[in-house]
Design an enzyme around this catalytic site. Structure first.
Site, PDB file in Angstrom:
ATOM      1  N   TRP A   1      64.623   7.310  36.376  1.00  0.00           N
ATOM      2  CA  TRP A   1      64.036   8.550  35.835  1.00  0.00           C
ATOM      3  C   TRP A   1      64.790   9.796  36.279  1.00  0.00           C
ATOM      4  O   TRP A   1      64.216  10.868  36.407  1.00  0.00           O
ATOM      5  CB  TRP A   1      62.550   8.661  36.218  1.00  0.00           C
ATOM      6  CG  TRP A   1      61.761   7.454  35.843  1.00  0.00           C
ATOM      7  CD1 TRP A   1      61.368   7.076  34.578  1.00  0.00           C
ATOM      8  CD2 TRP A   1      61.288   6.421  36.716  1.00  0.00           C
ATOM      9  NE1 TRP A   1      60.677   5.891  34.628  1.00  0.00           N
ATOM     10  CE2 TRP A   1      60.605   5.457  35.920  1.00  0.00           C
ATOM     11  CE3 TRP A   1      61.357   6.221  38.094  1.00  0.00           C
ATOM     12  CZ2 TRP A   1      60.023   4.324  36.461  1.00  0.00           C
ATOM     13  CZ3 TRP A   1      60.785   5.083  38.632  1.00  0.00           C
ATOM     14  CH2 TRP A   1      60.119   4.159  37.824  1.00  0.00           C
ATOM     15  N   HIS A   2      66.084   9.667  36.459  1.00  0.00           N
ATOM     16  CA  HIS A   2      66.897  10.812  36.879  1.00  0.00           C
ATOM     17  C   HIS A   2      67.814  11.275  35.752  1.00  0.00           C
ATOM     18  O   HIS A   2      68.906  11.776  36.003  1.00  0.00           O
ATOM     19  CB  HIS A   2      67.728  10.456  38.118  1.00  0.00           C
ATOM     20  CG  HIS A   2      66.910  10.169  39.333  1.00  0.00           C
ATOM     21  ND1 HIS A   2      67.458   9.724  40.526  1.00  0.00           N
ATOM     22  CD2 HIS A   2      65.560  10.282  39.558  1.00  0.00           C
ATOM     23  CE1 HIS A   2      66.486   9.550  41.426  1.00  0.00           C
ATOM     24  NE2 HIS A   2      65.331   9.885  40.853  1.00  0.00           N
TER      25      HIS A   2
END
Length: 556
Positions: A489-490
């Site tokens: 989720w970066h």
């Protein structure tokens, strides 16, 4: 010191006495209560990781409207406590805090849809960017330090490192990820314990908590407010933003205008994240003209790089079923290698039927029975996870419009491992994980005679993505990386500096419009970007207020 400066300082001291604690009932409202039209000094789209910090800062001396498409984080137990982490990601309801999507790469992903944004749904690791990253971004290191500290007073806590995290820490040191840095917020090679946005009771603290710094009389936050379009004034010489259309949860349409008084320049600021900000630009007519025309969107400014050069740091992991109970933990310990792979760990009970079934098969392979420890009819498994994230990455993707509905996620392609250098890093990182798994501290958790190859097979059998499994993945670490890739989720990019925005985060070719969030990042800062994204909101808020003060002095 001028009389104006003295008055300003006095106002700040007075305002701080009336700071409000969450859930901010005096200034956080549902958008259905919004007037049909309103005027503000700053309109911020996106009450997420950057937007909350930015709004709180700007409210010190200006009127601020913050538009958030989700609801409050404080009344959702899946958001507020560490035990709800997986349940929050699994929630597919229309108003869930985590909006699910699948990239064209076949990887499951999520977007924050709640006040606090992705800081309300992530694994909570808090660590700063490296000094090299700060320098390359062109940031003032003194203001960066001040801004980090401002954030950390509200949301950063030192974890109580328990058995699994301690074992992985010691395993990393045994695997040669040296030196040991102890508890540190700084980014240096070696093994360290980072901070967390979860306190020691398991309660999550999000970017929304930074609104405790806000001046209540100068800020309004509308929830369930979906920004539909930025409004522009156009001329042959220039394009200028002057407002935003947004809709509430009942479909009511509202408009917010900028308060452009004589001598003052108010602004629309996009902080909707790496997907939301380029998406709204495109829906408003700023982006690749061929895409816009294909969806009957009027082209305000042809900007081919909007939605381009997007990246998502690939994550690969090994799950280690445990012979004994393990604490519930998210990311606390990290090994920062010298070749661009970050090794992290998590643990707890995994409530997932296929995991349990495969764990039973694994136990049978090593002539062990786990029936005494885990009820096979109850999909719970005590296990630890060791994962790696690739820094950068080098591989780049892009965004394409799916339709003109701002609530829908556009079509995203990240092109995981398209660049061989990312794949090489993954392979080297997985070999470090192999060494950690085989180390004495971690081996004490494993079932006897469990091989690393059997754990690879376990991961290959899990439906962790929609990618095809190649038969060679059990033998080839490269293929294993490609077949079991997940997100951490970066994701970032889409409005990159020097392509879409300038060094002051102004959209190039447009007046009164900035983008302040992770969509401007070419690479992900540190081992987890959330600390730096929150810092950026504070940092740019201070910079913008400095500009505003100069404007006021000139006006006076």
């Amino acid at each position: 010191m001028t009389l104006l400066s003295i008055c300003f300082i006095f106002f700040l001291l007075l305002a701080s006495c009336f700071a409000e604690k969450a859930p901010f009932t005096s200034f956080v409202k549902d958008a259905v209560s919004a007037p049909q039209a309103g005027t503000y000094d700053y309109i911020i789209v996106g009450g997420g990781t950057a937007g909350c910090a930015l709004a709180a800062t700007l409210s010190e001396s200006a009127t601020v409207l913050l538009l958030e498409r989700g609801g409050l984080p404080y009344d959702n137990p899946n958001v507020t406590h560490i035990s709800g982490f997986q349940a929050s990601l699994d929630d597919t309801s229309p108003n869930s805090a985590a909006q699910q999507f699948v990239s064209t790469d076949g990887v499951y992903n999520h977007r924050g849809r709640v006040l606090g944004g992705s800081s309300a749904i992530n694994a909570g690791f808090y660590t700063r960017a490296s000094s090299d990253y700060v320098e390359s971004a062109g940031w003032d290191p003194h203001l960066v330090e001040e801004s980090y500290r401002w954030v950390e007073k509200k949301v950063a806590f030192w974890p109580a490192v328990r058995q699994w995290q301690a074992a992985v820490r010691d395993g990393l040191l045994a695997a040669g990820v040296l030196p040991y840095r102890g508890s540190s917020l700084e980014h240096f090679p070696g093994t360290k314990i980072g901070a967390s946005t979860f306190d020691r009771t398991g309660r999550r603290h999000t970017a929304a908590d930074l609104l405790e710094y806000a001046v209540p009389a100068r800020i309004i936050v509308y929830l369930h407010a979906t920004a539909e379009q930025i409004i522009f004034q156009t001329s042959p010489e220039r394009v200028k933003a002057y407002g935003v259309y947004f809709r509430d949860s009942r479909g009511g349409r509202h408009v917010a205008y900028l308060n452009n008084g004589p001598g003052l320049k108010s602004e629309v600021i996009l902080s909707a994240g790496a997907i939301g900000s380029p998406h709204l630009l495109m829906l408003s007519g700023i982006g690749p003209s061929n895409q816009l025309l294909g969806h009957n969107i009027k082209v305000v400014l042809d900007k081919p790089m909007v939605g381009q050069l997007m990246s998502d740091n690939p994550m690969n992991a090994i799950m280690v079923p445990s012979t004994r109970p393990i604490e519930v933990s998210l990311i606390e310990v990290v090994g920062i290698t010298d070749f661009g792979s970050y090794i992290e760990a998590a643990s707890g009970l995994y409530h997932y039927g296929p995991v349990d079934t495969l764990a039973q098969s694994l136990a049978q392979l090593v002539n062990q029975s786990i029936s005494e420890r885990v009820d096979i009819l109850s999909p719970q498994l005590s296990a630890g996870v060791i994962l790696e994230k690739i820094m950068g990455p080098y591989s780049k993707g892009f965004m394409e419009l799916q339709n003109t509905d701002p609530s829908d996620t556009p079509v995203i392609t990240f092109n995981y491992f398209q660049d061989q250098r990312d794949l090489d890093r993954c392979v080297r990182g997985m070999e470090i994980i192999r060494a950690v798994v085989q180390s004495r501290p971690v081996s004490s958790f494993k079932y006897p005679f469990t091989s690393f190859e059997s754990l690879m097979s376990l991961m290959l059998g899990l439906p962790i993505n929609e990618r095809r499994r190649d038969l060679t993945a059990r033998l080839s670490m490269e293929q294993f990386c490609m077949d079991t890739v997940m997100t951490i989720w970066h994701y970032h990019g889409g409005c990159l500096m020097n392509h879409v925005v300038d060094r002051d985060y102004r959209v190039i070719g447009v007046d009164s419009l900035r983008v302040v969030d992770g969509s401007t990042f070419e690479s992900s800062p540190g081992t987890n970007p959330q600390a730096t994204v929150m810092m950026l909101g504070r940092y740019m808020g201070k910079k913008i207020l400095q500009e505003r003060e100069i404007q006021l002095q000139r006006k006076g």
